[in-house]
Design a protein around this motif. Structure first.
Motif, PDB file in Angstrom:
ATOM      1  N   THR A 131       0.841  -1.206   0.000  1.00 45.90           N
ATOM      2  CA  THR A 131       0.000   0.000   0.000  1.00 45.90           C
ATOM      3  C   THR A 131       0.864   1.240   0.000  1.00 45.90           C
ATOM      4  OG1 THR A 131      -1.652  -1.209   1.270  1.00 45.90           O
ATOM      5  CG2 THR A 131      -1.876   1.178   1.215  1.00 45.90           C
TER       6      THR A 131
ATOM      7  N   ARG B  24       0.961   3.743  -2.997  1.00 44.46           N
ATOM      8  CA  ARG B  24       0.478   5.093  -2.723  1.00 44.46           C
ATOM      9  C   ARG B  24       1.488   6.130  -3.189  1.00 44.46           C
ATOM     10  NH1 ARG B  24      -0.157   4.992   2.942  1.00 44.46           N
ATOM     11  NH2 ARG B  24      -1.967   3.683   2.790  1.00 44.46           N
TER      12      ARG B  24
ATOM     13  N   ARG C 123      -1.156  16.734   8.528  1.00 44.48           N
ATOM     14  CA  ARG C 123      -0.435  15.563   9.027  1.00 44.48           C
ATOM     15  C   ARG C 123      -0.773  14.349   8.161  1.00 44.48           C
ATOM     16  NH1 ARG C 123       1.952  15.323  13.968  1.00 44.48           N
ATOM     17  NH2 ARG C 123       0.824  17.167  14.654  1.00 44.48           N
ATOM     18  N   SER C 124       0.266  13.626   7.707  1.00 48.00           N
ATOM     19  CA  SER C 124       0.036  12.484   6.823  1.00 48.00           C
ATOM     20  C   SER C 124       0.500  11.176   7.432  1.00 48.00           C
ATOM     21  CB  SER C 124       0.783  12.695   5.497  1.00 48.00           C
ATOM     22  OG  SER C 124       2.184  12.707   5.733  1.00 48.00           O
ATOM     23  N   GLY C 125       1.220  11.245   8.545  1.00 49.14           N
ATOM     24  CA  GLY C 125       1.737  10.016   9.147  1.00 49.14           C
ATOM     25  C   GLY C 125       2.952   9.472   8.407  1.00 49.14           C
ATOM     26  N   THR C 126       3.518  10.252   7.507  1.00 53.88           N
ATOM     27  CA  THR C 126       4.738   9.831   6.795  1.00 53.88           C
ATOM     28  C   THR C 126       5.898  10.709   7.268  1.00 53.88           C
ATOM     29  OG1 THR C 126       4.480  11.390   4.956  1.00 53.88           O
ATOM     30  CG2 THR C 126       3.321   9.282   4.764  1.00 53.88           C
TER      31      THR C 126
END
Lengths: 213, 386
Positions: free
Chosen positions: B46, B50, B180-183
């Motif tokens: 994923t 992505r 915020r993307s968590g990456t």
């Protein structure tokens, strides 16, 4: 099968099915955003205390430890805002107080806060004696250019805060030395942050302490 | 028959509980292992899908190390010439070739490291998860900067604020803040590519080129052609995924073998419990045979008890995995190489089906001999026992 036994079996299977269904429910394939730990999504993250040993020895010589307490300020919001003056706003409902100890006895506290300087965040370490007067101020991180840093991080200027209580005016030009124009915005941010910390700390004496788990 | 089998198990609750516990723990371990493995593969897929790109061009050296560093926002020690970008864009298979220049600025006195990334407009389609906060815009000039969500929170910056780089002496205006993307993008400072090259005195140099192909089926041919570019090497994300999966696969095989041995051993506890039940209830089984229960009936009864035990043990084990999985995942996550940011799912339907199938199979196997023994009992011999 007796009625009660049947009931137990049915209940166990039902609970088990619900638990398994919850565990196996499809997860959202899109990116998860990190959940904020505060109810206000715009609230700033907690500012860490980066050099505890250095600061403890500088402001509380002979101290041998500290304990962090979280104090809930929600019930004191109105009093704090009133003392801060018109236009003030609280950015957090919690105050993290590091109680400094010496041979088991609390001798003071250190509170850390991040202020919005003109060029980046300014992390302020505020040391307070048990009697509520400032023991010292230290800037542990900043991103200001040299023309600003040499003012707001100078021992002389920061030293002007020592001995003040929460009732001090905290006003540049009044009880805080005037600064050159390039440093005025960041200096005001530092002064406001210290004033807010002192008032919050003063009000925290009667506030609820949140237990740490 | 079902209720009789269940009631028989409940007659010896301690023995039954011990047998269940012996089965539940290895089933929990097996469930977690299978789920982590599926979850890691799926999350990696994923995350790579992505990304919107199929390969990267990186400087010569260890390609996987270079690609992993770039993906995680860390700098490289060597750079690519900008001519590599022109060559990549000329390739007929390439839809987008997005250049980046990444620089790391350690700030030892403050105990932190600033990560600056120079990008251009071609990066935007490759980062579909990027969302700008209200009031933000893309770069407005050479001295504009876009901050990741965490970087902006740490510096208390919002669009319109100034932002200073002490090491390079350059002042920027924050034109945008990302949601915020968590990456790893959350903690980066993004500036126009030319600005980054100037800031770090690397004109005409790049650290990586991210490539999206017009058709992913062209990957192999495109990788071969782009590999010929001087000073550069290609890393396809499927290769990288394969490497990461191999790294994890070896450990997975070992732990899977251990878990299966543990599950097989726990099946012995079911066998032991059932044999004990047959021996204990010899007289009772004799009476049942005497009053008309067939051999098949006796066989079926004991096998059903074994299946009840295995099913209950399997479900209990799965429940244990549900409760303990998140804690185990947190402990393991830090040790997994380049673990996906989204985390490893704790339990999946596939793992549940596999575990239940294994457990039921073992339950049948473990119960076969005791059931056969029970069916062979002669009423006259059984009733003669005191």
């Amino acid at each position: 099968m007796t009625g009660s036994l049947r009931a137990i079996v049915v209940l166990a299977v039902g609970v088990g099915a619900v638990v398994i269904a919850l565990g196996l429910r499809p997860r959202d394939e899109t990116l998860q955003t990190v959940q904020s730990t505060t109810t206000n999504p715009e609230a700033p993250a907690m500012c860490p205390w980066r050099e505890p040993q250095r600061d403890m020895q500088a402001f509380f010589p002979g101290s041998d430890g500290y304990q962090t307490q979280t104090v809930a300020l929600s019930r004191k919001r109105l009093q704090i805002i009133k003392r801060l003056g018109p236009g003030a706003a609280l950015d957090s409902n919690a105050l993290y107080i590091n109680r400094i100890t010496k041979q088991g006895e609390t001798i003071g506290a250190v509170i850390v806060k991040r202020a919005a300087g003109e060029f980046g965040g300014i992390e302020i370490v505020l040391a307070v004696h048990q009697d509520g007067h400032i023991a010292g101020v230290h800037i542990q991180r900043h991103r200001e250019p040299p023309s600003v840093a040499e003012v707001i991080a100078s021992a002389n200027w920061l030293g002007s805060f020592t001995g003040k209580s929460a009732d001090a005016p905290f006003s540049i030009g009044q009880d805080i030395p005037v600064v050159p124009a390039p440093a005025r915005t960041s200096a005001s941010a530092v002064v406001s942050a210290i004033k807010m910390l002192m008032i919050e700390y003063d009000e925290s004496r009667e506030a609820v302490v949140v237990p740490h788990h | 028959m079902f209720s009789l089998a269940l009631r028989n198990l409940l007659r010896r609750p301690v023995r039954t509980i011990l047998a269940l516990a012996g089965l539940a723990v290895p089933v929990a371990v097996l469930s977690c292992l299978l789920s982590f493995s599926e979850g890691y593969k799926s999350s990696l897929h994923t995350e790579i899908d992505r990304m919107g790109m199929q390969m990267m061009l990186v400087p010569l050296g260890c390609p996987y190390d270079a690609a992993a560093r770039v993906l995680k926002g860390r700098s490289l020690d060597v750079t690519l010439p900008e001519s590599a970008l022109q060559a990549a864009r000329k390739d007929p298979a390439v839809e987008i070739a997005a250049p980046t220049y990444t620089a790391v600025l350690p700030r030892p006195k403050e105990g932190r490291t600033d990560l600056w990334v120079g990008i251009d407009d071609t990066t935007r389609p490759l980062k579909p998860w990027w969302k700008l906060k209200p009031g933000s815009s893309w770069f407005t000039g050479p001295d504009s900067a876009i901050l990741g969500a965490e970087a902006a929170a740490a510096e208390l910056r919002k669009p319109g604020d100034k932002f200073y780089s002490p090491e390079t002496g350059r002042t920027f205006t924050v034109c945008g803040v990302l949601e915020r993307s968590g990456t790893s993008d959350d903690s980066l400072f993004f500036v126009p590519l030319a600005t980054a090259q100037t800031m770090f005195k690397q004109p005409g140099r790049l650290t990586a080129i991210s490539i999206r192909l017009k058709d992913p089926a062209m990957l192999s041919d495109a990788a071969d052609r782009l590999q010929q570019i001087k000073g550069a090497q290609t890393v396809t994300l499927t290769e990288m995924m394969g490497t990461f999966l191999n790294l994890v696969g070896a450990a997975r095989t070992l732990v899977l073998a251990i878990s299966l041995v543990a599950v097989a051993i726990s099946a012995l506890s079911v066998f032991n419990t059932m044999m004990g039940a047959v021996i204990e209830r010899t007289r009772e089984l004799g009476i049942m045979r005497a009053i008309g229960i067939s051999r098949g009936g006796a066989f079926g009864l004991m096998l059903l008890e074994s299946l009840w035990l295995a099913t209950a043990g399997g479900l209990l084990g799965f429940g244990l995995a549900l409760l303990g999985g998140p804690f185990l995942e947190r402990a393991v996550h830090g040790y997994v190489p380049l673990a996906p940011e989204a985390g490893l799912p704790t339990l999946t339907a596939g793992a549940f089906v596999t575990c239940i199938t294994v457990v039921l199979g073992l339950g049948v196997l473990a119960g076969l001999y005791p059931a056969w023994q029970a069916s062979r009992l002669r009423p006259s011999d059984a009733l003669r026992l005191e």
